[in-house]
Design an enzyme around this catalytic site. Sequence first.
Site, PDB file in Angstrom:
ATOM      1  CG  LEU A  55      -2.151  -0.872   1.120  1.00 21.45           C
ATOM      2  CD1 LEU A  55      -1.812  -2.347   1.124  1.00 21.45           C
ATOM      3  CD2 LEU A  55      -3.118  -0.558   2.232  1.00 21.45           C
ATOM      4  CB  ILE A  56       2.746   2.825  -2.445  1.00 26.75           C
ATOM      5  CG1 ILE A  56       3.855   3.879  -2.466  1.00 26.75           C
ATOM      6  CG2 ILE A  56       1.980   2.799  -3.770  1.00 26.75           C
ATOM      7  CD1 ILE A  56       5.084   3.477  -3.234  1.00 26.75           C
ATOM      8  CE  LYS A 114      -3.658   4.208   7.049  1.00 27.98           C
ATOM      9  NZ  LYS A 114      -3.194   4.985   8.194  1.00 27.98           N
ATOM     10  N   GLY A 125       3.407   0.916   5.521  1.00 25.47           N
ATOM     11  CA  GLY A 125       4.535   1.643   6.119  1.00 25.47           C
ATOM     12  C   GLY A 125       4.222   2.114   7.531  1.00 25.47           C
ATOM     13  CD  GLN A 155       1.273   5.019  11.773  1.00 20.41           C
ATOM     14  OE1 GLN A 155       2.443   5.097  12.127  1.00 20.41           O
ATOM     15  NE2 GLN A 155       0.918   5.203  10.516  1.00 20.41           N
ATOM     16  CB  CYS A 203      -8.161  23.538   5.317  1.00 14.13           C
ATOM     17  SG  CYS A 203      -6.484  23.005   4.941  1.00 14.13           S
TER      18      CYS A 203
HETATM   19  N1  LIG Z   1      -3.622   6.825  -0.047  1.00 13.49           N
HETATM   20  C1  LIG Z   1      -3.045   5.681   0.288  1.00 13.49           C
HETATM   21  N2  LIG Z   1      -2.879   4.703  -0.622  1.00 13.49           N
HETATM   22  C2  LIG Z   1      -2.264   3.534  -0.308  1.00 13.49           C
HETATM   23  N3  LIG Z   1      -1.791   3.268   0.913  1.00 13.49           N
HETATM   24  C3  LIG Z   1      -1.933   4.196   1.869  1.00 13.49           C
HETATM   25  C4  LIG Z   1      -2.549   5.451   1.612  1.00 13.49           C
HETATM   26  N4  LIG Z   1      -2.532   6.169   2.741  1.00 13.49           N
HETATM   27  C5  LIG Z   1      -1.913   5.404   3.666  1.00 13.49           C
HETATM   28  N5  LIG Z   1      -1.544   4.214   3.156  1.00 13.49           N
HETATM   29  C6  LIG Z   1      -0.845   3.085   3.822  1.00 13.49           C
HETATM   30  O1  LIG Z   1      -0.980   3.218   5.213  1.00 13.49           O
HETATM   31  C7  LIG Z   1       0.307   3.465   5.818  1.00 13.49           C
HETATM   32  C8  LIG Z   1       0.170   4.434   6.955  1.00 13.49           C
HETATM   33  O2  LIG Z   1      -0.348   5.637   6.437  1.00 13.49           O
HETATM   34  P1  LIG Z   1      -0.383   6.965   7.270  1.00 13.49           P
HETATM   35  O3  LIG Z   1      -0.800   8.068   6.392  1.00 13.49           O
HETATM   36  O4  LIG Z   1      -1.131   6.696   8.514  1.00 13.49           O
HETATM   37  O5  LIG Z   1       1.096   7.057   7.725  1.00 13.49           O
HETATM   38  P2  LIG Z   1       2.388   7.638   7.055  1.00 13.49           P
HETATM   39  O6  LIG Z   1       3.395   7.241   8.029  1.00 13.49           O
HETATM   40  O7  LIG Z   1       2.170   9.058   6.769  1.00 13.49           O
HETATM   41  O8  LIG Z   1       2.613   6.852   5.670  1.00 13.49           O
HETATM   42  P3  LIG Z   1       3.522   7.305   4.418  1.00 13.49           P
HETATM   43  O9  LIG Z   1       4.752   7.992   4.921  1.00 13.49           O
HETATM   44  O10 LIG Z   1       3.835   6.004   3.743  1.00 13.49           O
HETATM   45  O11 LIG Z   1       2.675   8.215   3.571  1.00 13.49           O
HETATM   46  C9  LIG Z   1       1.180   3.980   4.679  1.00 13.49           C
HETATM   47  O12 LIG Z   1       2.547   3.767   4.939  1.00 13.49           O
HETATM   48  C10 LIG Z   1       0.657   3.160   3.529  1.00 13.49           C
HETATM   49  O13 LIG Z   1       1.204   1.864   3.548  1.00 13.49           O
END
Ligand SMILES: Nc1ncnc2c1ncn2[C@@H]1O[C@H](COP(=O)(O)OP(=O)(O)OP(=O)(O)O)[C@@H](O)[C@H]1O
Length: 484
Positions: free
Chosen positions: A185-186, A267, A289, A298, A458
Amino acid sequence: MKFIVKLFPEIMMKSKPVRMRFTKMLETNIRNVLKKVDETAKVQRQWDKIMVMVPDDRPDLVEAFGERLACIPGIAHVLQVSVSTFTSVDDIYKQTLAVYKEELAGKTFCVRVKRAGKHDFNSIEVERYVGGGLNQFTDAAGVRLKDPDMTVNLEIDNDNLYLVDKRIEGLGGFPMATQEDVLSLISGGFDSGVSSYQFIKRGSRTHYCFFNLGGDQHEIGVKQVAYHLWQKYGESHKVKFISVPFDPVVQEILERVDNGQMGVVLKRMMMRAAARVAQKMGIQALVTGEAMGQVSSQTLTNLNVIDRCTEQLILRPLIAMDKQDIINLSRQIGTEDFAKSIPEYCGVISQKPTVKAVLSKVEAEEAKFSEDLLDRVIADAEIIDIREIAAQMDTKITETETVDAISAGEIIIDVRAPEEEEKSPLEVDGVEVKAIPFYKLATQFADLDKDKSYLLYCDRGVMSKLQALYLQEQGYTNVKVYRP
Ligand SMILES: Nc1ncnc2c1ncn2[C@@H]1O[C@H](COP(=O)(O)OP(=O)(O)OP(=O)(O)O)[C@@H](O)[C@H]1O
């Protein structure tokens, strides 16, 4: 000139058949990658190493081959060597002298020898003989076994002598496709780039799943990160990039779900959708991630509630890593610059996210969704071969201007959620303020006059930036972000 590719030690420890399978796979992967640099690349597998030959008339390939080999998973290190045959230890010494005489001047040094095959001498005897000769007949500053200025590395393999010109550190890990595929998931930020890389390095074909919450610009940015990772480290195997339009899900979350639960629900919706995509593709695990405590939501409690939404295995390689170490790694693998320009959208939907989600409460919130919501977004998902992204690698992500003052005639659009907007209304003397929550903008923007100038507002400047980009994509040329 040759490269000797040394296998990662974990491969060397495998049983004979497994090691054979891994080595064969590595040989094929190296061939696939180097062929893209030059069709003439010759790759030859041996029991404990893989040789890559560079034709004598193509010294121009040496650097490019070396750079590519350093990024192929499963390699411990690579030695760039000149190859010859020898007749005696004295002959080895003479050949070494001819190559190193000038380079040794003024330096302390030591000689290290690795030997394979049957000889009437051992490695230490060669080290002493060659080292003694070089010490006596060059302008070196003497032998030093610990921390020398220079190490003269020789490899003797039966009748062959390899004089090591350069040692290149490899990635480690396992050859690509020796492990099962994963769906990563990216989101384009630091974390998901690094978590994807860790699975590529460990030998999994890593496909990408992106949930689009932020329009074309966000998607291009994320595609570029994924393509960069694939092309640099995983190019030997084709992978897919899946983009799921997630604004309908975000819209329902914002309209129907309790504010504190929004993040966890979002999520879980992502995991459910990703699990369905993975099942269709026959993929066993999802990768994210997430790192414990990196953002307040988290928590292990929340991650546990997230995991309850699917049977699919969810892997979080960064779970115990520090943010700075993640950023350092992203710099090393070349994703830092992409990540810096991509805002982390996911967290912006909830003002006060819960840190102790309760499964029954979350499930009660989720019962409010339309029944076919996930079916619809999955049906609209775009699945592409990652190679198609090559054409978008030079596309520049549109930058939105941010201003802190208002000029005559500009209209402010307050994109905050209604409860925030009601709690602290934005009042600016003599300026028209329209309140259009960001999740309604996509359906309501048509009422806005394209000839007027708009400032989007915002709290954190993330959602307003996102929506400003969206309006620009729809043909509104005078749109800026307002951050007083
Ligand atoms: N729009 C998205 N599409 C796909 N995966 C997502 C998306 N948003 C979050 N994720 C997944 O959920 C994880 C945690 O997201 P979150 O935004 O809570 O934390 P983050 O630490 O900011 O993540 P990142 O640095 O990878 O953007 C991400 O690392 C990714 O694997």
